[in-house]
Enzyme design. Structure first.
Site, PDB file in Angstrom:
ATOM      1  N   ASP A 271       0.823  -1.214   0.000  1.00  0.00           N
ATOM      2  CA  ASP A 271       0.000   0.000   0.000  1.00  0.00           C
ATOM      3  C   ASP A 271       0.856   1.263   0.000  1.00  0.00           C
ATOM      4  O   ASP A 271       1.961   1.273   0.535  1.00  0.00           O
ATOM      5  CB  ASP A 271      -0.929  -0.022   1.224  1.00  0.00           C
ATOM      6  CG  ASP A 271      -2.078   0.965   1.090  1.00  0.00           C
ATOM      7  OD1 ASP A 271      -2.371   1.398  -0.033  1.00  0.00           O
ATOM      8  OD2 ASP A 271      -2.680   1.301   2.133  1.00  0.00           O
TER       9      ASP A 271
ATOM     10  N   ASN B  50     -11.076  -2.359  -5.161  1.00  0.00           N
ATOM     11  CA  ASN B  50     -10.312  -1.473  -6.055  1.00  0.00           C
ATOM     12  C   ASN B  50     -11.013  -1.260  -7.404  1.00  0.00           C
ATOM     13  O   ASN B  50     -10.689  -0.322  -8.130  1.00  0.00           O
ATOM     14  CB  ASN B  50      -8.886  -2.007  -6.285  1.00  0.00           C
ATOM     15  CG  ASN B  50      -7.978  -1.876  -5.079  1.00  0.00           C
ATOM     16  OD1 ASN B  50      -7.072  -2.689  -4.861  1.00  0.00           O
ATOM     17  ND2 ASN B  50      -8.195  -0.850  -4.258  1.00  0.00           N
TER      18      ASN B  50
HETATM   19  C1  IPE Z   1      -5.526  -2.635  -0.138  1.00  0.00           C
HETATM   20  O1  IPE Z   1      -5.133  -1.317  -0.392  1.00  0.00           O
HETATM   21  C2  IPE Z   1      -5.539  -3.406  -1.396  1.00  0.00           C
HETATM   22  C3  IPE Z   1      -4.258  -3.611  -2.045  1.00  0.00           C
HETATM   23  C4  IPE Z   1      -3.082  -3.304  -1.541  1.00  0.00           C
HETATM   24  C5  IPE Z   1      -4.308  -4.225  -3.326  1.00  0.00           C
HETATM   25  P1  IPE Z   1      -6.220  -0.147  -0.538  1.00  0.00           P
HETATM   26  O2  IPE Z   1      -5.455   1.109  -0.697  1.00  0.00           O
HETATM   27  O3  IPE Z   1      -7.176  -0.496  -1.586  1.00  0.00           O
HETATM   28  O4  IPE Z   1      -6.933  -0.224   0.879  1.00  0.00           O
HETATM   29  P2  IPE Z   1      -7.834   0.839   1.639  1.00  0.00           P
HETATM   30  O5  IPE Z   1      -8.939   1.237   0.720  1.00  0.00           O
HETATM   31  O6  IPE Z   1      -6.971   2.001   1.984  1.00  0.00           O
HETATM   32  O7  IPE Z   1      -8.313   0.118   2.855  1.00  0.00           O
HETATM   33  C1  IPE Z   2      -1.570   0.250  -3.388  1.00  0.00           C
HETATM   34  O1  IPE Z   2      -1.350   1.618  -3.437  1.00  0.00           O
HETATM   35  C2  IPE Z   2      -1.808  -0.357  -4.750  1.00  0.00           C
HETATM   36  C3  IPE Z   2      -3.212  -0.752  -5.015  1.00  0.00           C
HETATM   37  C4  IPE Z   2      -4.177  -0.748  -4.147  1.00  0.00           C
HETATM   38  C5  IPE Z   2      -3.519  -1.192  -6.356  1.00  0.00           C
HETATM   39  P1  IPE Z   2      -2.542   2.650  -3.451  1.00  0.00           P
HETATM   40  O2  IPE Z   2      -2.934   2.904  -4.867  1.00  0.00           O
HETATM   41  O3  IPE Z   2      -3.633   2.182  -2.571  1.00  0.00           O
HETATM   42  O4  IPE Z   2      -1.842   3.934  -2.850  1.00  0.00           O
HETATM   43  P2  IPE Z   2      -2.448   4.929  -1.769  1.00  0.00           P
HETATM   44  O5  IPE Z   2      -2.928   4.113  -0.623  1.00  0.00           O
HETATM   45  O6  IPE Z   2      -3.544   5.675  -2.439  1.00  0.00           O
HETATM   46  O7  IPE Z   2      -1.296   5.798  -1.395  1.00  0.00           O
HETATM   47 MG    MG Z   3      -4.036   2.448  -0.617  1.00  0.00          MG
END
Ligand code: IPE
Ligand code: IPE
Ligand code: MG
Length: 248
Positions: free
Chosen positions: A21, A69
């Protein structure tokens, strides 16, 4: 490498899960678009996979795209899917060179056809590799997985192939996407968020959780080793008391 030398090879987790993340925030800090963060995250994936295999971890599960997502802007979803296709395409050779098997959990049929094709091909091409299994969680969520498992179990009951009283923890385990894979002993989440976000809810019943402030694109081999060392210094009691653990 300093951290790696501190790792006890006889106390390694068999299975490590990672919620990767922080890609978007990493890019934002640099004044770039979110996709720049996702692309840079691929370097962290490569470093982590390499280190895990080097250490002798048997299973590494990476949460790459959750069911939730799909609610992101279309433009980000499409670019992420393209990144997935191109990364898998480019890295299959390296996986084979390193004797790493690729596998996937999640609603694979919901992915775009190009993605599905590339993924299935890479899984096929690496299926005989034995050093480590790299599991990609794609269009995955634990509630989706558990719902599907319950549907399949209910169908078996209605066809009288299974009696309700015979449903055990093992039955449920066997109907999950992770059937045949041991539960993770360690779960890492980057980016400072302290939540599970629908990842492996059943499987992490007794998993050690490790949270780091590092944003995913900054995560390196050293950080993975730090997480392993932290894990190795914990006492896993599984409901027992400390004295029972020490005497066994
Ligand atoms: C969790 O990250 C899913 C992945 C790392 C693929 P998100 O960024 O989607 O999670 P939330 O929404 O902050 O909980
Ligand atoms: C994790 O990074 C990757 C996916 C969930 C695909 P994020 O895209 O959630 O990055 P933040 O949390 O917005 O920084
Ligand atoms: Mg994230």
């Amino acid at each position: 490498m300093i951290a790696k030398d501190k790792i006890q090879s006889d106390k390694l987790p068999k299975h490590v899960g990672i919620i990767m993340d922080g890609n978007g925030r990493w890019a934002k800090q640099k004044g770039k678009i979110r996709m720049f963060g996702h692309r840079s995250g691929v370097i962290a994936v490569k470093e982590t996979v390499e280190m895990a295999a080097e250490l002798g971890i048997q299973y590494l599960t990476l949460y790459a795209f959750s069911t939730e997502n799909w609610k992101r802007p279309k433009i980000e979803i499409n670019a992420l899917m393209e990144l997935l296709v191109s990364t898998i395409h480019k890295e299959t050779k390296t996986l084979n060179e390193n004797n790493i098997r690729l596998s996937a959990i999640g609603d694979i049929e919901s992915l775009p056809s190009s993605c599905r094709r590339e993924l299935k091909e890479a899984i096929e091409l690496t299926k005989n590799n034995t050093r480590m299994t790299l599991v990609l969680a794609l269009s995955y969520s634990s509630r989706w997985e558990l719902t599907r498992a319950m549907q399949t179990i209910a169908e078996k009951v209605s066809r009288k192939e299974l009696k309700p009283e015979d449903i055990s923890e093992e039955t449920i385990q066997n109907h999950l996407n992770t059937s045949g894979i041991p539960d993770p002993e360690l779960l890492i989440r980057t980016s400072g968020e302290h939540r599970i976000s629908n990842f492996l809810l059943w499987q992490i019943a007794y998993t050690e959780l490790y949270f780091t402030e590092k944003l995913w694109p900054d995560f390196r081999k050293e950080d993975f080793c730090e997480a392993i060392i932290n894990f190795q210094n914990r006492e896993r009691r599984f409901g027992k008391i400390s004295e029972q653990i020490k005497s066994s």
